[in-house]
Each structure stands twice: as structure tokens, then as C-alpha cells.
Scaffold this active site. Sequence first.
Site, PDB file in Angstrom:
ATOM      1  CB  CYS A  75      -1.150  -0.078   1.260  1.00 49.67           C
ATOM      2  SG  CYS A  75      -1.864  -1.644   1.243  1.00 49.67           S
ATOM      3  CG  HIS A 116      -1.717   4.264   5.104  1.00 51.26           C
ATOM      4  ND1 HIS A 116      -1.751   4.146   3.696  1.00 51.26           N
ATOM      5  CD2 HIS A 116      -1.720   3.217   5.499  1.00 51.26           C
ATOM      6  CE1 HIS A 116      -1.745   3.209   3.227  1.00 51.26           C
ATOM      7  NE2 HIS A 116      -1.742   2.446   4.176  1.00 51.26           N
ATOM      8  CG  HIS A 135      -6.528   0.978   1.010  1.00 58.72           C
ATOM      9  ND1 HIS A 135      -5.270   1.754   0.577  1.00 58.72           N
ATOM     10  CD2 HIS A 135      -5.759   0.251   2.233  1.00 58.72           C
ATOM     11  CE1 HIS A 135      -4.493   1.300   1.223  1.00 58.72           C
ATOM     12  NE2 HIS A 135      -4.397   0.321   2.074  1.00 58.72           N
ATOM     13  CB  SER A 194       7.986  35.909 -63.587  1.00 58.53           C
ATOM     14  OG  SER A 194       8.038  37.099 -64.569  1.00 58.53           O
ATOM     15  CG  HIS A 249      -4.437 -40.696 -37.816  1.00 65.95           C
ATOM     16  ND1 HIS A 249      -5.955 -40.457 -38.141  1.00 65.95           N
ATOM     17  CD2 HIS A 249      -4.203 -41.924 -38.375  1.00 65.95           C
ATOM     18  CE1 HIS A 249      -6.296 -41.554 -38.591  1.00 65.95           C
ATOM     19  NE2 HIS A 249      -5.220 -42.456 -38.950  1.00 65.95           N
ATOM     20  CG  ASP A 252      -3.612 -46.621 -35.111  1.00 69.24           C
ATOM     21  OD1 ASP A 252      -4.574 -46.123 -35.601  1.00 69.24           O
ATOM     22  OD2 ASP A 252      -2.294 -46.439 -35.149  1.00 69.24           O
TER      23      ASP A 252
END
Length: 1774
Positions: free
Chosen positions: A204, A339, A379, A653, A958, A1123
Amino acid sequence: MHSAATSTYPSGKTSPAPVGTPGTEYSEYEFSNDVAVVGMACRVAGGNHNPELLWQSLLSQKSAMGEIPPMRWEPYYRRDARNEKFLKNTTSRGYFLDRLEDFDCQFFGISPKEAEQMDPQQRVSLEVASEALEDAGIPAKSLSGSDTAVFWGVNSDDYSKLVLEDLPNVEAWMGIGTAYCGVPNRISYHLNLMGPSTAVDAACASSLVAIHHGVQAIRLGESKVAIVGGVNALCGPGLTRVLDKAGAISSDGSCKSFDDDAHGYARGEGAGALVLKSLHRALLDHDNVLAVIKGSAVCQDGKTNGIMAPNSVAQQLAANNALSAANIDPHTVRYVEAHATSTPLGDPTEISAIASVYGADRPADDPCYIGSIKPNIGHLEAGAGVMGFIKAVLAIQKGVLPPQANLTKLNSRIDWKTAGVKVVQEATPWPESDPIRRAGVCSYGYGGTVSHAVIEEFSPILQPDPLGNGAVSGPGLLLLSGPQEKRLALQAKTLRDWMTAEGKDHNLSDILTTLATRRDHHDYRAALVVDDYRDAEQVLQSLANGVDHTFTTQSRVLGSDISKDVVWVFSGHGAQWPDMGKQLIHNPVFFAAIQPLDELIQAEIGLSPIELLRTGDFESSDRVQILTYVMQIGLSALLQSNGITPQAVIGHSVGEIAASVVAGALSPAEGALIVTRRALLYRQVMGKGGMILVNLPSAETEEILGSRSDLVVAIDSSPSSCVVAGDKELVAETAEALKARGVKTFTVKSDIAFHSPTLNGLVDPLRDVLAETLSPVSPNVKLYSTALADPRGQDLRDVEYWAGNMVNRVRLTSAVKAAVEDGYRLFLEVSTHPVVSHSINETLMDAGMEDFAVIPTLLRKKPTEKHILHSIAQLHCRGAEVNWAAQMPGRWATGVPTTTWMHKPIWRKIETAPLHTGLTHDVEKHTLLGQRIPVPGTDTYVYTTRLDNDTKPFPGSHPLHGTEIVPAAGLINTFLKGTGGQMLQNVVLRVPVAINAPRSVQVVVQQDQVKVVSRLIPSEPSQLDDDASWVTHTTAYWDRKVAGSEDRIDFAAVKSRLVTKLADNFSIDYLDKVGVSAMGFPWAVTEHYRNDKEMLARVDVNPAISGDAPLPWDSSSWAPVLDAATSVGSTIFPTPALRMPAQIERVEVFTSQDPPKISWLYVQEASDSVPTSHVSVVSEAGEVLAKFTAMRFSEIEGTPGVSGSMESLVHQIAWPPATPAEEPLSIETVILVSPDATTRALYAASLPTRVNSFQFSSTQEFFSNASSLPLEKGTVVTYIPGEVASLAEVPAASESFTWNLLELIKFTVNGSLPIKVFTLTANIGEGQTPTALAQSPLYGLARVIASEHPDLGTLIDVEEPVIPLSTMRYIQGADIIRINDGIARTSRFRSLPRNKLLPASEGPRLLPRPEGTYLITGGLGVLGLEVADFLVEKGARRLLLISRRALPPRRTWDQVSEDLQPTIAKIRLLESRGASVHVLPLDITKPDAVEQLTTALDRLSLPSVQGVVHAAGVLDNELVMQTTRDAFNRVLAPKIAGALALHEVFPPKSVDFFVMFSSCGNLVGFTGQASYGSGNAFLDTLATHRARLGDAAVSFQWTSWRGLGMGASTDFINAELESKGITDVTRDEAFAAWQHLAKYDMDHGVVLRSRAFEDGEPIPVSILNDIAVRRVGTVSNTSPAAAGSSDAVPTSGPELKAYLDEKIRGCVAKVLQMTAEDVDSKAALADLGVDSVMTVTLRRQLQLTLKIAVPPTLTWSHPTVSHLAVWFAEKLAK
């Protein structure tokens, strides 16, 4: 009009000077330690968004306490059902910002995508810090590059926890986006500050400690300015719950400081900021000093009775230290901001400390007042200190002590009567008895940090403005700006509202000064010329309402790459009008400039220019000439006094005279003599001549006029117009004749034929009258001539120059073109009415310019002073630099509103769900079973999960057609585990479950049915459709139990029928050939038998795991063996084809035990109309464990290039004939640069005589002579590297050749030269000679150059030393061209050639033998260790790993650092598998590497090296234009010197294989890889060189390895690969490619896959053309939209520009996650928030949208949408 002059006006008025003019030194403060607070801002609860609103709230004793906004805790309610109970018991009241999520990301150039990854504390701090700087009157841009410090208190990480716990969606920017340091660092980054930038976490006390650090930085001289503050944001409930548990939080959510009922604090959020300077510096800078910091201190309270307990002694110490530093008596401090956290222990402790320091021995009637801001705003924890400080500053400023809020009864635990302190209970005027107002500020952290500061008022007060309220000296400029156009109206409304309310007492001059000198000027600007306060209100109202106003300018500055320098153009005859000077002669600056000229001219001709201007009597040409000059001199002075100066000058000019004076080539008096004496001569020809403006180019007009001398083109005005002069009657006749031809003409108001031969008779008299009167000097401003053939000619403006100026043609067109070529885009016509502005516009447009401005100074019959300001306004709005302090030297107003933010809600949408493991499926169980949710009242339950690449339920890869899908085995395993059943029937696999995008998956179990459904997860939850988007993938019926199988397999009987023993990898090879390149699970067949209808295969589901070691997944998973069953079962059919299971009649599991690691598959082909097989899974004892009955397969049509096949992964580089362009490149000049004189001469001799040629022996010689060469379109520079005699010369020669080419490219690009650069090499492709090897890095370099700088040139590899002119002209757009057999060829990836397939009897080439030793460079690198692992897997038993770093002694391996542990572990694993691993520390690039390696091999006494793998490399990405020679060589050395060292030690045919690791980056042109690509191109050629000598040498040109090595996949690399049209590979795919290439007699193999392109999307690199595939259809031959479609592309003009602008903004918006309307077409993409990763993504998006290939560097060379639109328009035109 404001003026810097203080001299007296003709009317007698004087301009005001501010108090504290620049001459004031403030010497009494020079050595002071005092630090001034010069700016202040805040944003806290209760709508208190600035200090003034906060002050009113304090006086009203308002409390901003309320309920937390519901969205803050909403993710936590969703995350876990249990949270609701705890959140209800967590304090939800406090002090909250209404819309913490609001942020103006566009203002800061941050994309919404990045902003949502930023903690709101960073966002609000950015805005509040900006407001503080504006309050301080410090333009943020003025601090850029300065040592300004930023210290910021911050200690809340709620947002960090919120976003970082959402692990699947963590992104790269979240690191800095949620870090504490990100708060100050973000401010420093945005403002480009170079001083200290530190986050302060002292709980704080954080922000008051931050203030202390800022004070110290200024006192110590580290920084001249410090931006300090603190912030707090409450985004989650975690810490609040902690504080609840600790008893620190007030139960009712309010702070009650000093009250008897104080029982805890209430959390608050917001931010406060201060800007600090040394007091002396602040006074010198005329800053508004709000308060002075006299002293500050920080200390720690040590070991108390608890780390969080307050300590009165420490608080007293901090206060006394601050007072001591300030040298102030505490009794002189009237107020202390406490505070006061409202805790029962904290408040009494703090009051005791304050009383001891400030209250001791004070009389009862002279107390020290105390108060606390916390009951008002809560606070703020890390932001508490700065908010208390701001309150104290406000009290000092206002002279009022604000009353305490939420105070009913004073705390009875404090003895108030003896304390000497008193709480302010009602608004109290600051006691007048105090000679100076002083206050103290306290702030304490719960970890023990104690801080204190002492401040006081600053007494000197600015004096009131003598002009009074609202007065202004003539018209003034009111400036507004913003990063986007839409902000201007909003800023106008804000300012107007303020001026009519709280700002009405401010002086308008001060307001204008503030906006001009104390605010940033952004890219979008509005400048309003206003007469007075009331006029300002009205004009602001018009701007706010979008109503045009005559003297309001509104535009964007010129593009970021365009010069904002201004060319002043002084025009000639024709601008005059009677009242042009009447107002101006009353202006003191104008008057002072022309008065000396008036006297001189009167002496010359007896006429007063000032009087003529007053009367308006100057119709005759002689007077017009003189007054034109006088007006231009006066206007120039006036413009300069208003802060405008020329960076270049053109005279037209008579305007050339004033131009020469302003450029410093002549004095004003000399100019007056020239114009006056020449005017006297003009009287001789007045009335005889005439002039007309002709709407034809001068060349065409000359053709019509013929060769006559009495009628000539006098002025070349523009590419489409000119002025003809001559005899009056002839001019009139010519005008009529031209009109008859349809040519428009306009009469010029002149009776003299200026710039024509009719004036030749005046030349000698002019020489006479000007003789010895002029002393011209070189100009101090760039001066373009309209009288010379060369507009950049440096002729002195002497008598001869003016003689020529009188009679020669005025070459305005060439002068303006020269200025444009030199980069100028802003032109100011300095005249009393625009005469040449139209002509300048025509010239600019003819030159192809789009972003430019031509601005007049005055307009005929318009208020002169207002119009001068209007011209300055226009210049300012186009980006010209204006010294506003010169125009507005007065005071500034401190209350002018700060930036009005354009907020949008930005908050990361968190994918929250329960944190327990049931949320998502366990990938190691190989199922899709996530959280199980029963459906109430039914027997249905649903498993829900999320599936993406990170949660795929299988360990391998896969792919099907380039997209990862869940294997059928995973779905079957899901059904078995999800139902608890042992039998599935009628399994129908409908649609593959793809993993290419995140999807929600549900496994629905309902009675005897089960199914898998899913839907894609959209990027925005609002896009989710609850029902319509679900897709059913797989369905089945299930049964919990199945009868046990009595079946057994008699292996001997079966094997007796299976007469053919197959190779173990038969099924793998079968699948590889049909397009299955990788497996979802790591099974392998170790024995394989077959006949026509049966197969028997022994399968190990993980051969990498030996013995009884545990498997790396859940042991109960059937997926790996299933598999293998589905895969092997698909290979029984005689005709290979890509097949996948479509339906399975029955799946049965006959055991409750875990599946074995090793089993047998018994496969039978079934009789069916479609390919069907039966597969049994059998234990080694012959017991049938599981069975697939009638597994039917569907054949998948293979898509070349994107399936998983090896053919789609491993490619050769083929060289088909190139396609010539229809339009050849124009080549008129060839410049040859070569260090080899003989070679150079041979090439030069081959050139035809019609081609100009130049020869140079080095790049430096070429550069030295460049200025004399025709470096223009049609010129090519040809670089020809020299020859090399031996391999020893190759490294040095390669380095020289590549650097020479880089120098040529840098020279060409930096000079924006329209030339082409070709490189001619000598038969690199054959790779036979040292010369070919030395030149080979140019192959890689050329491709990267072509990628970064398309169309710049090409490398051509020739067979003979002949310039291949035809190839150079007709083969366009290629990066490399190879000429073979006289035919020009370009490279393409293609499948490996079948004729290179090795006979089966020879076996693979690139695999190890157990008896040999295998050497790997880069051996301790990630890829080196993977190679070692692969070689051991394939049988190697001895490895020699070469690395630049040594390993520590083996005895210390258990104590090595964390970074070495993976390396040690890998080596131990290799050794556990029977390999002997030796590590040799050796830098293979060193000159003595050959000797060291040979010696080491002898010392080690290993069996001979049979294989070499050169995997060493260094990567240091730099763009071609940024690379340095040292950095380039650092990358080149390991590739070239290292490879040559190995080549020498292991000559061709001395080893079984010689493998080099190259990269595909040099083939597809990876951005930034010039050095890496060059080195790899050498390896490719060395492989060819060795192969031609009979060696088994191969260069692998790898894509990125996913997650491994230097090319490991990152967001940037993935985006770069995506933009190039290729993908990365897995480790397994890489080594599968190795084994595949081993079957071929090839010296190279390109390992990558093409991604699938969208229909019509362009192929980004042509080398991919033959392997690229599309999702739908083929490449469209039309431009971005099909002809006739509703989105048809306009062909040209504004419609095309608008179309492209819209499309490109849409692409940018998509990448940045913002709306297209918010994309500024002229803003730099980087300023919009496009980072490096987004740049690559944007390229892909542009290609998809506009169907045009986009080079990598396009967004760097074309940094805005507007630039991109021009580029795309050019491409479409082609």
C-alpha cells in the site's frame, strides 16, 4: 494575428509579454533541491476522472462505495459450481471504476487483440499518465528519446491470474501484458522514454515510494522529468477473500477513517499520476507549479509483532527523515494526509505517530489538521499514496482543508485532546496565519514499508493578462488534433463545452497558446482561425457538428514517409489587387520589413510603395512589378514571424527576386534596386506587348508557333500549359487561332511581353544600371532556378543572371519537377493571390504524386491577416513544422481540457470451466471422455470436452489430406471406455473428427446407443449457435457384456498356410505408398506372414519401451493395438489404395485385463462388395482377446501434396523450362562488376554494340563512379563473381562474393534506383568445380533478396561466359534461373524421380551398421541429439558427438545445471540402449579443425567412421538491408568452413553416407535468412559435388521441425510457414523422410508439405507450383473477383483506389480484431498495432482477399494502407 514582435504598431498598440519571459533566470532556485509538481491526473471511483472533479467530491464528503460490477467475478462463477457459495461470502462492496474495461487502444496504436492481453492497470495508467502530461503542458512527443523516468506503484495481479490460468488460450503478449513492470515500461515504450522505468511494489506504500524514487531521480540528475504514480484494479475475488479471512476488510465495504466504528478498510481501484521536474527547470520552462516537494523518506518497520502489524516508531522515523530532508519545522506543517486504513489497530497507531511528530507541544488552538481520502474513494492499495498526495496538493492549491467523509464519531481509542492533531470535519479555510501552506503525506505497506513526503505551495503567482478576459490581438489560430479523424469533432465539442462553462473566465490568447505550444500535434489536425472568444465558440460548434467553415482547415498530415519540408514559391505578375496591402501595412512585422525598402524605392523613382498600397493605385506594369516584390518581402517576414520558414525556394518571373532575397542570395536592398531599376526600363515597352495562358504543353505550342521570334513560349507553366508572349496584336490573333482549334486560352493581365525577345533591347541598359550594385552570395536555403536550363544550377544571382531572367523563358515546370524529385511535397505560393498554384498542382499530378499540398498565402478580396493564418493552418494540417512559440509567446492556460478518450470495452473472454480433471479428456487414456454430465430424469449422460492440437488423444500424427484427424481406434476406445461395454455393433464412422481448429466434443451415451458429435468453437462466443452447428461423427450400439471367446489361434497351423514371410515394415511401406506418412500410435510389426486371403502380424505397440518398463500412456487403453489392427487390416487387399474404416459390424473385447504390449493380429479378407476384413487381436499364447468383425473400408481419393504420403513430404528440385514474358525488360545499358578481369572481358565481349556497357573491377569502384553513370530505367548492373582455383580458397571467396552482392543491393535500394541487379554464376548447378562451390552461397542469398525485394533482379547460372540478354529480358519474376543446354529454366518442387529409386537388393543407403562409428556435428544441439537417437534406433552402437561446448566430467552429471540436464538425460538414454557415446568439444569452423579432429579420432581409437551428419549451424536473422558483415559471417562459417573440414577428413567414398542438414528457407526465401540461406545453399552444392564423385552425400533441405531446433515452431515461424504455403514436420515425419530418401540415389531431398490453398489464393512462391493443391477448384485466372460478380474489381481510377482501400482495411481489421472503419488508411501499420507475427498473418490475409502473391517485405516498404493500395493497383494493372 499573434506576433512575436513587441515593437509599436502604427496604431500605437503593443503586444503583451508574459510574466517570466525567456530572459528571466530564476537564479535563486538554481541550486535548490526542491522538486516541482507540474502536472496531475487521476481516475478513481465515483466518476472522479480528474483532480477537479475529485476536489468537488472531497468538499461534498461523497463516498463512491458500491457493488463490484458483475462482469468481474463472472468467470469464477462459471469456473466451478462450488465457487458460488464462497463468492456469496466474499465482500463484494468497495470503490470501483464504473467501466474499468474501457480503453482507447487506437489512441496509443495498440490493437484490440493486444489490448485485451494487457492488464487494465496498464491501460488506465497509459491514459492517466497522458492526462498528467497534458495537465503539465508538456507535449508527449517533446519527451521522445529523453531521460524521463517512470516510477509506478503496482501490486495487483488479478488480471494476470485470470488470463494466464486459461492455459489453452495463453498468448505471447500476455507476458509483458500482465507483468508489473509492464505498467511503467508500457508508458516508457509508448512515449519513447530512455530514463529509468520501474514498477514499485511496496504494497500500500507503492505509489508514494514511486514518488520518492522520482524525486531522487531528478535530484541525482538521472532524469529531468519524472512521471510517477500508482494503480490498482480489482479483477478477481482471490485477494479480497484472503483479506476477508485476515479480517482486514470492512464488512459493509466502506472506509471509516478515524471513526469509532472503523473495523476494516474497503478496497478501491483507479490510478493517479504526477509529473515532476526540478523547481528551477519548471520555472525556466514556464510550467504551472502545483506544489513543491520539499522532502521525502522511505524506511522499513523491521521485525514487529507480525509482518503485517503497523509500527508507530517506524512511522515517526519516516516523517522525521522527510522533515529533515526538507529542513522544515514540523510545527509549520498545517495538514497531514494520513494513511488511515480504518482498521482498529492501524488508525490509533498512525495517529500516535503523527501526534508525536506534528502534534507535540502545539497549542490547542493551533492544531495540525489530519484527514484521509480513503472514505471518499476507497483504499487503492498500490495507488493509495499518490491519491493522498493529490488530495494534499489540491488542498494547498485551493487554500481549503476538505472535510472528512464517513465520520460519525471520532475513534474513542485515541486521546484527541492531547494529540495536537485534529480531524477536519467541515470545509476549513487554510489559516491565514500560515506564511506558506505545507502538508505531509503518509503511506504504509502491510509488509512493513513506511513512506512520508512533505510538500508546500509555490508562492510566485503569474500576473493577470493586461488584455483582459477574452481579448486577443487580432485573429488567432486554434489547433486541435488526434490520431484518427473522428476525434476532431469530439475534441471540438469538449473544448467548446468547457469554454462556455468552467473555462469562460480564461483568456482566449492563453487557450490558443496552450493548444499550440503545450499539446501534441497528432496526424489528424484541425486549425481554426478565430477572431475572438465568441467566434471561437461558434467555430468549434460548427466543427463539432460537421459543418464547414471558411477559415477552418481539417486534414491529415502527409504520409509518414513523405518530407514535410515547405517550398516557398514566389510567383510573378498577375497577383495584384487594389486593397492587397491596406490591412497589412498596419501590421508591425510587415511594416518593419517594407519600410526600409520604401525609402530606397522612393529615392529611386519618387514613389512610396507604402502609399501606393494604402491608396491601391498601381495598375501600371512598372508599379505592379515593384509592389509584387515589396509585398512578397513583407509577407515573407510576416510568415517567418509566425513560425514558418522555407526549406527550399522557387521564384517565378519577377518572383525570382524575392526568392533570391529570402534564400539569402541577395539583400532586400539589392532586390529592391533590381526590381525598381528594371521597372523603369519596362516603361519603354509598356502597352506594346501581351501574354496569354495556353492550355497546351509548351512543346505542342511551339510546334504551332513555328520558328518565329516575335511570338514565343515565355513561361513553361506545367506539363499541360504554357504562357505565350509577344506583340499585343499578334498575341490576340494567336488567341483567336488557338480557340478555333479548340484550345482554351486566357488573357494575362499584362501590357508587356515579359520573357520574350521584345525585351532584348533592355538587356544592355539593365546591365548598365545594375553594374557594381550587387554583391550576390550563395544561398543559405535551397534555391531552384526557373531562369536556368538546370533548375539546380548554382549560378550567383549577379547582373548576368538578372539579364537572362528578364528575357529567357521561365521554366517553372522543370523547377517544380526538380523539387518533387528531391522529395518535396508541400508548396506555399507567396503572393497576394494564387498565380502558379494551379500549374504546380498539374505538375505534381503529372509526376504521379497523390499526397501533396499547394497552398496560397492570400486570396483576392479576402481578409489578409486571417488568410495568412489560414495558409499557416493549412501547412500545419499537412505536417509542416511551425514554430508556434514564435507566433504565440504569451502565457498558457492550465485548465484547457485534456484528451477526450474514445473508449471501447476490452476484456479478455476467459474460457472457464471446472478445474478438476474431468473438464477435458485425459490424452494419455486415448479417449474423448471429458466431464461427465448426467441428464436429469433420464438414463442419458454426456461427456463434454474441448479438442484441439494440444489435446489430441493420441501421441503421434494422423493426417488425412493435410488435416489431423482422430484415428478410428481412438473413437472405438472412447466408446468402450465411455459405455463400460465390451461389445459395439454397427459402428458407423461418418465424418472424421478433425483437429485443424478447436472444437467442442460430446460423447452421448443413451440407453444402448452411443455417438460422438462436435462443433467448431468460434472466436467470438456470441457467434455460437446452440443446435445448428453440431456434427455427428460416429455412432454405434453397445452392450455391457459379451460372451467369452473360446477361440484360440494355432500359430503353427496358420503359419503353415501363410507361405510368404513379409518384411517387418510391409504394412508401414504399404500405407506410406498410398499416402499415410505417419501413425497415430507408435506400434511396429516385428514378424509378418501372409497368403492371398490371410495375414498374421506380431505387433509391438511401443518398441521404444523395452522389457517390462511402463508404457507412456494409460495401460488400460486399447487404442494403440486397435490402431495397429485397423491399419494392418487395411493392407491385406492386393491393390494399394488410401482406405479408412467406414463401418464395423461388430467390435468385441473378450478380456477385462489390460491389452498386452505385444500381441498378434490375425487378419482375414472377407467376401464383400467393398474392401472388408476381419481382424482378431491374439495374445502370444494364442488367446483371442478382441475381434473386429466385418470391418469395411472406404477408399479415399488421394490429393497429391496434402495427404500424409511420403510423396507429399519428400521432393526433388526440378528445373523445367521457364515461361517467357510477353513484354520484355528494356535493357539499354549493362554495367559489369567483376573482380576477375579475364572473365569480365569475356562477358563484355558477348554484348551487342547497341547496348552501352561499363566495366568495374569492384563494387567500390562502381560506387565511386556512380554519379556519372546512367542509373536509370533500362540499366542493369551485372555482378559476376570471380573464379576459384582450390577448395582452400572457397570460404574467403564465398564471403567476398556474398558481401559484394549485398553491397550492390543495399546501394540500389538505399538510392531508390530504378535499375535491375543481375548475378551471373558459373555452372553452380553442376557442382563440379571449386568455383561452383565458392559461388553457390549466392543461390541462397539471391532467393532471399528476391523475397525481400521482388523485381529487383535475378541470379542466372550460365554454362558459358556470355551475357544472357534474352533470358534477362524475357524471363521475369524468377529468383534463380539456370541455363542448361541453352534453355533457361526455373526451379520447381516435384516428386522424387522413379528412375532414381535404388534396386531393392542394394537396400537403403543412409542407415547405420552396428560395427561403425557415426559422427554428428552440432551433436549436443537439439537436432543433433535427435539424430543420435534415430541412428541408435536404427542400429548404431558408437556415436561421436562434436560440439563447441564440452560436457562436465561424468562424475558431476547428477549436479549439472538445469539447462544441461536434458542433454545428460538423453545421452544416458542412448547408453541404456546399448550405444557408446563420445563427446568431442571442437569448433569445426576453426582453421585447425581438420588437425584437431584427425588427432581426436586417432586418440579415441574408435572403429572407423562410417557415417557423417553435419547438423551444426547458427541462426541470426536480419533483413538484407540491415545485415552486417560480421553477423553474416558468423552464420556462414559453420556451414562452409565446417562442411569443408569434414569433407577433407572424410573424402568422397570414404564413408557410407555424408548427410548435411540444410533448410528449405533458401529455396522459398524466408525473410531475414540471407546469411543462413547462403550457408545452406553451399551445403546443397557440396552434396552435389560429392555425389558426382561417387559419394553417398545428401543435403536435407528441411522445413521447421515442430518444437525442435533453430527452426522450432513459434507463432512467428508458423505464420511465416503459412505465408509461404508450407507446413512444419514432426520429429517422426522427419526421420521417416530420411528413410524414404535412403531408397533413392539422390544428392538432396526437400522435406516439407504444401498446405492446402484456398480457391483462387495465389501461390506465394513459384517453386511450389507443381506440388501445391487447393481445397476447391483451381487457380482463378481472373483478377481478385470474377468478372461480372457483385464484387468485380474496378479497372482503374478512384474507384479502384477506393475498392483496394476498403479491401485492405478489411484485412488489417481482421488481423487486429477491430472494425474496418477504425483502420486509418494513412497511419503506419505499426502505429495501428501490427507486430511482426501479425505482419505475416496480414500477408496471408491480403493474398486470400486480393488473390495476388505478397512479398514478405511489402508491409515494410509500403507501411500504410494507402501505400499498399498503390502497390496492389500497379499489380492489377499488369
